[in-house]
Design an enzyme around this catalytic site. Sequence first.
Site, PDB file in Angstrom:
ATOM      1  N   SER A  10      57.374 -20.631  61.629  1.00  0.00           N
ATOM      2  CA  SER A  10      57.412 -20.970  62.941  1.00  0.00           C
ATOM      3  C   SER A  10      58.203 -21.926  63.117  1.00  0.00           C
ATOM      4  O   SER A  10      58.413 -22.828  64.453  1.00  0.00           O
ATOM      5  CB  SER A  10      56.739 -20.296  63.373  1.00  0.00           C
ATOM      6  OG  SER A  10      55.510 -21.621  64.105  1.00  0.00           O
ATOM      7  N   GLY A  45      65.427 -37.252  63.588  1.00  0.00           N
ATOM      8  CA  GLY A  45      66.673 -37.560  63.738  1.00  0.00           C
ATOM      9  C   GLY A  45      67.301 -37.061  64.035  1.00  0.00           C
ATOM     10  O   GLY A  45      68.158 -37.222  65.201  1.00  0.00           O
ATOM     11  N   GLY A  46      67.871 -35.517  63.624  1.00  0.00           N
ATOM     12  CA  GLY A  46      69.181 -34.370  64.418  1.00  0.00           C
ATOM     13  C   GLY A  46      69.251 -33.731  63.341  1.00  0.00           C
ATOM     14  O   GLY A  46      68.747 -33.526  62.702  1.00  0.00           O
ATOM     15  N   GLU A 111      73.545 -42.154  59.882  1.00  0.00           N
ATOM     16  CA  GLU A 111      72.788 -42.350  59.146  1.00  0.00           C
ATOM     17  C   GLU A 111      73.345 -42.352  57.679  1.00  0.00           C
ATOM     18  O   GLU A 111      74.131 -42.031  57.466  1.00  0.00           O
ATOM     19  CB  GLU A 111      71.702 -40.829  59.317  1.00  0.00           C
ATOM     20  CG  GLU A 111      70.199 -40.425  60.438  1.00  0.00           C
ATOM     21  CD  GLU A 111      69.722 -39.548  60.723  1.00  0.00           C
ATOM     22  OE1 GLU A 111      68.600 -39.822  59.641  1.00  0.00           O
ATOM     23  OE2 GLU A 111      69.674 -38.602  61.038  1.00  0.00           O
ATOM     24  N   HIS A 230      61.685 -40.189  51.721  1.00  0.00           N
ATOM     25  CA  HIS A 230      61.462 -40.875  53.227  1.00  0.00           C
ATOM     26  C   HIS A 230      61.579 -42.536  53.080  1.00  0.00           C
ATOM     27  O   HIS A 230      60.360 -42.562  52.586  1.00  0.00           O
ATOM     28  CB  HIS A 230      61.557 -40.553  54.023  1.00  0.00           C
ATOM     29  CG  HIS A 230      61.723 -40.899  56.074  1.00  0.00           C
ATOM     30  ND1 HIS A 230      63.066 -42.062  56.245  1.00  0.00           N
ATOM     31  CD2 HIS A 230      63.001 -40.154  56.890  1.00  0.00           C
ATOM     32  CE1 HIS A 230      63.343 -42.541  56.952  1.00  0.00           C
ATOM     33  NE2 HIS A 230      64.127 -41.048  57.142  1.00  0.00           N
ATOM     34  N   ARG A 281      69.781 -41.542  50.773  1.00  0.00           N
ATOM     35  CA  ARG A 281      68.101 -42.083  50.341  1.00  0.00           C
ATOM     36  C   ARG A 281      66.794 -42.121  48.805  1.00  0.00           C
ATOM     37  O   ARG A 281      66.987 -42.965  49.344  1.00  0.00           O
ATOM     38  CB  ARG A 281      67.380 -40.884  50.979  1.00  0.00           C
ATOM     39  CG  ARG A 281      67.249 -40.482  52.183  1.00  0.00           C
ATOM     40  CD  ARG A 281      66.485 -39.876  52.972  1.00  0.00           C
ATOM     41  NE  ARG A 281      66.867 -39.559  54.111  1.00  0.00           N
ATOM     42  CZ  ARG A 281      66.780 -39.007  55.339  1.00  0.00           C
ATOM     43  NH1 ARG A 281      65.578 -37.949  54.374  1.00  0.00           N
ATOM     44  NH2 ARG A 281      67.145 -38.999  56.258  1.00  0.00           N
ATOM     45  N   HIS A 342      59.029 -36.531  51.642  1.00  0.00           N
ATOM     46  CA  HIS A 342      59.143 -36.119  52.896  1.00  0.00           C
ATOM     47  C   HIS A 342      60.302 -34.499  52.769  1.00  0.00           C
ATOM     48  O   HIS A 342      60.113 -33.503  53.986  1.00  0.00           O
ATOM     49  CB  HIS A 342      60.388 -37.051  53.182  1.00  0.00           C
ATOM     50  CG  HIS A 342      60.819 -37.154  54.587  1.00  0.00           C
ATOM     51  ND1 HIS A 342      60.336 -36.996  55.652  1.00  0.00           N
ATOM     52  CD2 HIS A 342      62.961 -36.955  55.120  1.00  0.00           C
ATOM     53  CE1 HIS A 342      61.422 -36.643  56.756  1.00  0.00           C
ATOM     54  NE2 HIS A 342      62.603 -36.770  56.059  1.00  0.00           N
ATOM     55  N   ARG A 377      69.048 -34.409  49.331  1.00  0.00           N
ATOM     56  CA  ARG A 377      69.594 -33.825  50.733  1.00  0.00           C
ATOM     57  C   ARG A 377      70.374 -35.607  51.093  1.00  0.00           C
ATOM     58  O   ARG A 377      69.613 -36.311  51.803  1.00  0.00           O
ATOM     59  CB  ARG A 377      68.454 -33.044  51.373  1.00  0.00           C
ATOM     60  CG  ARG A 377      68.985 -32.854  53.077  1.00  0.00           C
ATOM     61  CD  ARG A 377      67.472 -32.848  53.500  1.00  0.00           C
ATOM     62  NE  ARG A 377      66.899 -33.380  53.398  1.00  0.00           N
ATOM     63  CZ  ARG A 377      66.541 -33.916  54.628  1.00  0.00           C
ATOM     64  NH1 ARG A 377      67.406 -33.722  56.115  1.00  0.00           N
ATOM     65  NH2 ARG A 377      65.871 -34.753  55.002  1.00  0.00           N
ATOM     66  N   LEU A 383      68.047 -29.517  59.814  1.00  0.00           N
ATOM     67  CA  LEU A 383      68.318 -28.088  60.599  1.00  0.00           C
ATOM     68  C   LEU A 383      69.643 -27.842  60.506  1.00  0.00           C
ATOM     69  O   LEU A 383      69.501 -26.240  61.319  1.00  0.00           O
ATOM     70  CB  LEU A 383      68.219 -29.394  61.799  1.00  0.00           C
ATOM     71  CG  LEU A 383      66.463 -30.336  61.817  1.00  0.00           C
ATOM     72  CD1 LEU A 383      66.674 -30.783  63.505  1.00  0.00           C
ATOM     73  CD2 LEU A 383      65.371 -28.778  61.473  1.00  0.00           C
TER      74      LEU A 383
END
Length: 534
Positions: A10, A45-46, A111, A230, A281, A342, A377, A383
């Site tokens: 979910s 972050g977004g 970022e 992360h 990263r 992460h 990534r 997202l």
Amino acid sequence: MDFDLLVIGSGLAGLYTALEFGDRGRVGLVTKRGLTDSSTALAQGGIAAVTSPDDDVNLHAQDTIRAGAGLCHEDVVETVVREGPRRVVELAQLGVEFTKEQDGGYDLGMEGGHSRRRILHAADLTGKAIEDALIDTLSRRANVDIFENHLALDLVVRGDGEGRRCRGAYVLSADGNVMSFAARATVLATGGAGKVYLITSNPDVSTGDGIAAAWRAGVAVANMEFFQFHPTCLFRPGAKTLPERSFLLSESLRGEGGVLLNKNGERFMVNYHQDADLGPRDVVARAIDQETKKAGTDHVFLDVTDMGKEKLEKRFPYIYSKCLEYGIDLAVEPAPVAPSAHYCCGGVLTDLSGRTELPGLYAVGEVACTGLHGANRLASNSLLEAVVFAKRAADAAAEEIGLAPEAEAAVAWNGKRVNDHEPVAVSHDWYLVRRTMRDFVGIVRSDRRLEMAAERLAVIRRNVDKLIATANLNHDLVELHNIVTVAQLIVHSAQARPESRGLHFNLDHPNRDDERCAKDTILRPDKVSSLTNN
Ligand code: SIN
């Protein structure tokens, strides 16, 4: 229980798949805790997408490919960056309030690894804003049944050879019964596997359930060696409860000018990458690892004091207030930070519509390996990937169920439950798996460390296989079975890559070897019998 579409999980991937499926059939949505217990809900972050005239989808594609260190699938990257902006508009139409500037345009964040400002965010609680809007919409859909506190144990697979097909899942209900949920198409949206490591930014639910269940069902997984750390989790060794225990200091703090300092208060990222604190990263996490080892400490510092209290309160209200609660005023002092597990860049192998190699089974979101992330990534692309692939999988599943056999009641699960499980053994093995992964399979690996991890995990796996075959089931035991399976897949994949690339760094093979190794690591259960005991 019979459904046309069964969605397991979910977070954004699961919710959006169920929503996009629309009224094309009956949907069952199963989630092992509450609806909002997911990584999405924690995302600060977004979502990266091209929405500004200064930006271009080709630039977004280039940034993604550069971060992915030679393993991104360009057709997938192209699809995601092109379809992403449309999905973002749909999220906004569903009620997600992305933060805007005074002139009405989106306030775009920055970022590491991005060449332009392109991160849409809802202050610093983007994931929660998305979850709230989607749950609100979904709960009004009459064709969707939601099952909270229901843990998917295994996939129901029927037929042989070409006729082999996923027909739903066995589910441990809230009252401890194993039920079968039959479905014409099943979507794994179970999220990541950060709990495989001792220190993680992930929520407790991230135990790799979908990857392990797919593996047990004979389905291929890919690129499991690429686990992203992360760089800046708040370092709180004494913290026992969430969110303090694994509190993230979003990369967008560095996007707004935050810098990393070593023990002596010196900026060190300038020595490691041309983009300094906004380098990719993998580079930043390895630099922190090196600085801490050099100094004999276990953390560095993130200094955002230059931003000032007013901007911190406005742009990062959640992070600023939580840190104050933990006794750190980010406006006046640097915060101790350390890398933490992460994001799992590998997962269940899928095509461009989220189809796995098993007909009737799809995988969407962090559980999947679509080819977007390659070996590393790009920040805030997850997202985006989830929402783009959720729509594609919903459409493909809707088309498939027109042709798929009726959902039929699944045969009973084969578990003979005779013994109580031994909770002390279960929690001991939980710790051993996570500690082994931290010590031997973390940011810096070596052939010997990987071998030691493989040996230790094999012993734990044998014990857990015995328990799972006979003992009464509960979440701890089932999740332990899943984390040890996923840990073995990570180690095996890392051993299969004799080079260093992206998130996989091996001291014995410190260079990238494009000639021999520029390909995905694909594992198929029928080819790796040592990892398929149960
Ligand atoms: C962050 O806010 O730093 C996390 C974003 C991401 O992992 O994509």
